[in-house]
Design a protein around this motif. Sequence first.
Motif, short mmCIF file in Angstrom:
data_model
loop_
_atom_site.label_atom_id
_atom_site.label_comp_id
_atom_site.label_asym_id
_atom_site.label_seq_id
_atom_site.Cartn_x
_atom_site.Cartn_y
_atom_site.Cartn_z
N THR A 235 0.84 -1.21 0.00
CA THR A 235 0.00 0.00 0.00
C THR A 235 0.87 1.25 0.00
O THR A 235 0.52 2.26 -0.62
CB THR A 235 -0.90 0.03 1.26
OG1 THR A 235 -1.39 -1.28 1.45
CG2 THR A 235 -2.01 1.02 1.15
N LEU A 236 2.01 1.19 0.71
CA LEU A 236 2.85 2.38 0.83
C LEU A 236 3.72 2.63 -0.41
O LEU A 236 4.49 3.59 -0.44
CB LEU A 236 3.75 2.27 2.05
CG LEU A 236 3.08 2.42 3.42
CD1 LEU A 236 4.12 2.50 4.52
CD2 LEU A 236 2.22 3.68 3.47
N ASP A 237 3.58 1.76 -1.39
CA ASP A 237 4.41 1.86 -2.59
C ASP A 237 4.36 3.27 -3.20
O ASP A 237 5.39 3.85 -3.55
CB ASP A 237 3.95 0.81 -3.60
CG ASP A 237 5.04 0.53 -4.59
OD1 ASP A 237 6.20 0.47 -4.15
OD2 ASP A 237 4.75 0.42 -5.80
N GLU A 238 3.15 3.81 -3.31
CA GLU A 238 2.96 5.15 -3.89
C GLU A 238 3.69 6.21 -3.06
O GLU A 238 4.30 7.12 -3.59
CB GLU A 238 1.47 5.51 -3.91
CG GLU A 238 0.71 4.98 -5.11
CD GLU A 238 1.29 5.49 -6.42
OE1 GLU A 238 1.40 6.72 -6.56
OE2 GLU A 238 1.66 4.66 -7.28
N PHE A 239 3.59 6.03 -1.73
CA PHE A 239 4.22 6.99 -0.81
C PHE A 239 5.74 6.94 -0.96
O PHE A 239 6.42 7.98 -1.01
CB PHE A 239 3.77 6.62 0.61
CG PHE A 239 4.55 7.24 1.73
CD1 PHE A 239 4.53 8.61 1.94
CD2 PHE A 239 5.31 6.45 2.59
CE1 PHE A 239 5.24 9.18 2.98
CE2 PHE A 239 6.03 7.01 3.64
CZ PHE A 239 5.99 8.39 3.83
N TYR A 240 6.29 5.73 -1.07
CA TYR A 240 7.75 5.57 -1.20
C TYR A 240 8.29 6.21 -2.48
O TYR A 240 9.38 6.75 -2.50
CB TYR A 240 8.12 4.08 -1.24
CG TYR A 240 7.95 3.34 0.08
CD1 TYR A 240 8.04 3.98 1.30
CD2 TYR A 240 7.72 1.96 0.08
CE1 TYR A 240 7.89 3.28 2.49
CE2 TYR A 240 7.57 1.24 1.27
CZ TYR A 240 7.65 1.92 2.47
OH TYR A 240 7.51 1.23 3.64
N LYS A 241 7.46 6.14 -3.57
CA LYS A 241 7.94 6.59 -4.88
C LYS A 241 8.45 8.04 -4.87
O LYS A 241 9.47 8.35 -5.45
CB LYS A 241 6.78 6.48 -5.90
CG LYS A 241 6.89 5.25 -6.77
CD LYS A 241 5.83 5.31 -7.82
CE LYS A 241 5.37 3.91 -8.15
NZ LYS A 241 4.01 3.89 -8.69
N ASP A 242 7.66 8.93 -4.23
CA ASP A 242 8.02 10.35 -4.25
C ASP A 242 8.79 10.79 -3.02
O ASP A 242 9.00 11.99 -2.80
CB ASP A 242 6.74 11.20 -4.36
CG ASP A 242 5.97 10.85 -5.60
OD1 ASP A 242 6.62 10.60 -6.63
OD2 ASP A 242 4.72 10.81 -5.53
#
Length: 360
Positions: A235-242
Motif C-alpha cells: 500500500t505504501l508503494d505510492e508513498f515511497y515513490k516520491d
Amino acid sequence: MATAKLAEDEATIDSTLLERHKKPVCLIVLGMAGSGKTTFVQQLTSRLHARSKPPYVINLDPACREVPYPVNIDIRDTVNYKEVMKQYSLGPNGGIVTSLNLFATKFDQVIKLVEKRSTNTDLAIFDTPGQIEVFTWSASGTIITETLAALFPTVVVYVIDTVRSVSPITFMSNMLYACSILYKLRLPFIIVMNKIDVVKHDYAMEWMKDFDAFELALSSDSSYNANLSRSLSLTLDEFYKDLTAVGFSAVTGEGFDEFLAAVDAAVIEYETDYCPEHDRLQKLQTEARSKDKTRQKEQFESDFQETNRALGITTGRHVSHTNEILLRSQEEDRPGHKSFRNFMEEQKKKQQSKSNSASS
Ligand SMILES: Nc1nc2c(ncn2[C@@H]2O[C@H](COP(=O)(O)OP(=O)(O)OP(=O)(O)O)[C@@H](O)[C@H]2O)c(=O)[nH]1
C-alpha cells in the motif's frame, strides 16, 4: 476582463512567491522520542555556524532539560512547563500540549522575529517535543505549521532511528507514521535516516524500493503484525515513490551536504506544488466567504422587506427610518428642528421682555 483579472491574480501570486523566496526556509524537525532530533539540530547548527551561515534556531520542546545548541527562541523562556502542570493539574503530556497551546497564542511574535532575520539567515530550524503526536496532532502544532507554511518556504524533516528500525515491523510503524504526517501536512517532506555511523541506511532504502526485499526480511515471521506489514508495504508503494530520504549521522555529520541538497529540492517543490495549491485554496475560501456575505445580505434585505410589507410599513425619509445614514448637518435642516429652534427663540424673547418690565 476575465483575462485581465487572471493576469492580476497571477501577478499577485508571483509577487507573494518572490516574497516567500526571500525569507528563510523553515525546517520543522519531527521524529519519535530518542530518534536523534536534538542531536541532529545540534549538528546542523554547528556545521552552518562553521560555514558562516548561522541558522535561526527555535526550541519548541517545553519539557527538555537542556538545549545543546545556541538557541534564538526557547519556548521555556515563555512558558514554565512545570508551573503549567501544577496550575492546570495536568500530567506530563497534557503539560506539553498546554504549554504549546500557550506558546502558539504568541506565535505572531516568533514570525516577526524570524522575518527580521530574512536578510542574513537562510534557515530557521524548529526542534519539536519528543512526544511526536503532541505536535503533529494538536491544534497548536497545526497552527504553528500552517502559519509558517503560509509565510515561509517550509519543509518537514522526519528523523528516523536506523538502529531501531532494522526490525521490519518497527520500520513499517515508523513509515506509517511518516506517511500520516505527510498526508496531514501536505508539505515537502524529507526523511532523515539518522545514526548511520552505527547502522547504514541501505537496508531501509532497499525495503522502500523493492517489495521482495522487505518480504524476505519478514519471511521468518508469520505473526499477524508481519502479515499486516507485508500488506502495508504494498500500500505504501505510492508513498515511497516520491519520498526523499537521506542518510545522516547526527554525531559525525555524515550526510550533511546531501541533506542540504534535499532541502534545496524541497524548496522548489514547495514553490511549484505547495504554494499554488495553497493560494488556490485561499482564493476559493475568500470567494466562498464573499459569496456567503452577499447571500446573507440579500437574505436580510428580502426578510426585512417582507416584514415591512406584512406590517404595512413604508420605508423612506421622515417615516420610521431612512434608507441612507444621515449626517448631523442634514439633521439640522430637518423641518422639525427649525420649528423647535423658532419656538425656543420666542420663549427667550418673552422671558427677556418679562425681566425687562420687572426691572423698570
Ligand atoms: N551513534 C549515534 N547516536 C546518536 C545519533 N543521533 C543521536 N544519537 C543519540 O541518541 C540519543 C537520543 O538523541 P536525542 O538527540 O536526544 O534524541 P531526540 O529525538 O531529541 O530525543 P527526545 O528529545 O527525547 O525526543 C542520544 O543518546 C544521542 O547521543 C547519531 O547519529 N549516532
